[in-house]
Design an enzyme around this catalytic site. Structure first.
Site, mmCIF file in Angstrom:
data_model
loop_
_atom_site.group_PDB
_atom_site.id
_atom_site.type_symbol
_atom_site.label_atom_id
_atom_site.label_comp_id
_atom_site.label_asym_id
_atom_site.label_seq_id
_atom_site.Cartn_x
_atom_site.Cartn_y
_atom_site.Cartn_z
ATOM 1 N N LEU A 85 -11.047 47.559 71.134
ATOM 2 C CA LEU A 85 -11.796 47.395 69.879
ATOM 3 C C LEU A 85 -11.422 48.497 68.892
ATOM 4 C CD1 LEU A 85 -15.233 46.493 71.426
ATOM 5 C CD2 LEU A 85 -13.727 44.947 70.161
ATOM 6 N N HIS A 101 -15.978 47.471 84.473
ATOM 7 C CA HIS A 101 -14.578 47.659 84.852
ATOM 8 C C HIS A 101 -14.450 47.715 86.383
ATOM 9 C CE1 HIS A 101 -10.419 48.949 84.358
ATOM 10 N NE2 HIS A 101 -10.651 49.811 85.330
ATOM 11 N N ASP A 137 -10.903 52.129 78.569
ATOM 12 C CA ASP A 137 -11.836 52.332 79.690
ATOM 13 C C ASP A 137 -12.282 53.787 79.812
ATOM 14 O OD1 ASP A 137 -11.740 49.587 80.369
ATOM 15 O OD2 ASP A 137 -9.845 49.910 81.382
HETATM 16 C C1 GRF Z 1 -14.262 41.815 85.689
HETATM 17 O O1 GRF Z 1 -13.727 42.231 86.906
HETATM 18 C C2 GRF Z 1 -14.464 42.992 84.771
HETATM 19 O O2 GRF Z 1 -14.720 44.171 85.452
HETATM 20 C C3 GRF Z 1 -13.121 43.088 84.083
HETATM 21 O O3 GRF Z 1 -12.725 41.750 83.879
HETATM 22 C C4 GRF Z 1 -13.300 40.924 84.900
HETATM 23 C C5 GRF Z 1 -13.997 39.791 84.199
HETATM 24 O O4 GRF Z 1 -14.355 38.748 85.055
HETATM 25 N N1 GRF Z 1 -13.229 43.851 82.862
HETATM 26 P P1 GRF Z 1 -15.298 37.553 84.535
HETATM 27 O O5 GRF Z 1 -14.611 36.923 83.318
HETATM 28 O O6 GRF Z 1 -16.630 38.136 84.190
HETATM 29 O O7 GRF Z 1 -15.358 36.594 85.680
#
Ligand code: GRF
Length: 180
Positions: A85, A101, A137
């Site tokens: 972003l 994350h 992150d």
């Molecule tokens: C998750 O593992 C999150 O930590 C990462 O992307 C993935 C998203 O999965 N940033 P979903 O689309 O919520 O199933």
């Protein structure tokens, strides 16, 4: 009131919806994101902001922030949102953006965190919920939970184990933020 940004399948969005949190808007950079169907099924307003439709990333992020603000959003959750972003978005919701994350940050940031952890041969992974700043992150950690890496894990099996923890951790942290 909560807005959620998504790019993928949306299992974390589903966990937030199932928890009964006040989600009023879901935005995506990708028209095909499965998460959009989950939002629509729950009767939540959706909008797509493809980068190609804007002069640059800042213009896209400004439009996305304006749409969310117009829908009454006060807190933004990144639930599998795969773009960084820029200031027009970060400044609109300063200190009110959280991300989930699939690692124990600050270890293994980035879009290939699960693959990177397997390649590194670590025995323990995890899930992190953190406040978002301009970095990849980075930003203060709000909550973390450990997840074991098991013999024979591939990226899919490890990611599924991490996600099942994310689905508990993220709604809990978002609920705590709403209560502040
Ligand atoms: C998750 O593992 C999150 O930590 C990462 O992307 C993935 C998203 O999965 N940033 P979903 O689309 O919520 O199933």
């Amino acid at each position: 009131m909560i807005g959620v940004l998504v790019s993928g399948g949306g299992t974390n969005l589903q966990a937030l919806l199932d928890d009964g949190l006040p989600i009023v808007a879901v935005a995506s950079n990708a028209a095909g994101a499965g998460a959009l169907a989950r939002a629509a099924a729950a009767g939540v307003a959706t909008a797509v902001f493809p980068l190609e439709s804007y002069a640059d990333r800042e213009a896209r992020d400004g439009a996305m922030a304006s749409w969310l603000a117009g829908e009454g959003v006060e807190l933004v959750v990144l639930a599998g949102y795969m773009h960084l972003l820029t200031p027009p978005f970060l400044d609109t919701f300063s200190g009110r953006i959280v991300n989930v994350h699939p690692s124990l940050l600050p270890a293994f940031p980035g879009a290939r965190a699960v693959e990177d952890q397997l390649a590194a041969g670590i025995a323990e992974s995890g899930a992190t919920v953190h406040l978002v700043d301009e970095g990849v992150d980075t930003g203060p950690v709000l909550a973390q939970e450990r997840v074991p890496v098991l013999p024979g894990d591939d990226a899919e099996s490890l990611h599924e184990r991490i996600k099942s923890v994310e689905h508990r951790l993220l709604p809990r942290v978002v609920r705590e933020l709403c209560a502040r």
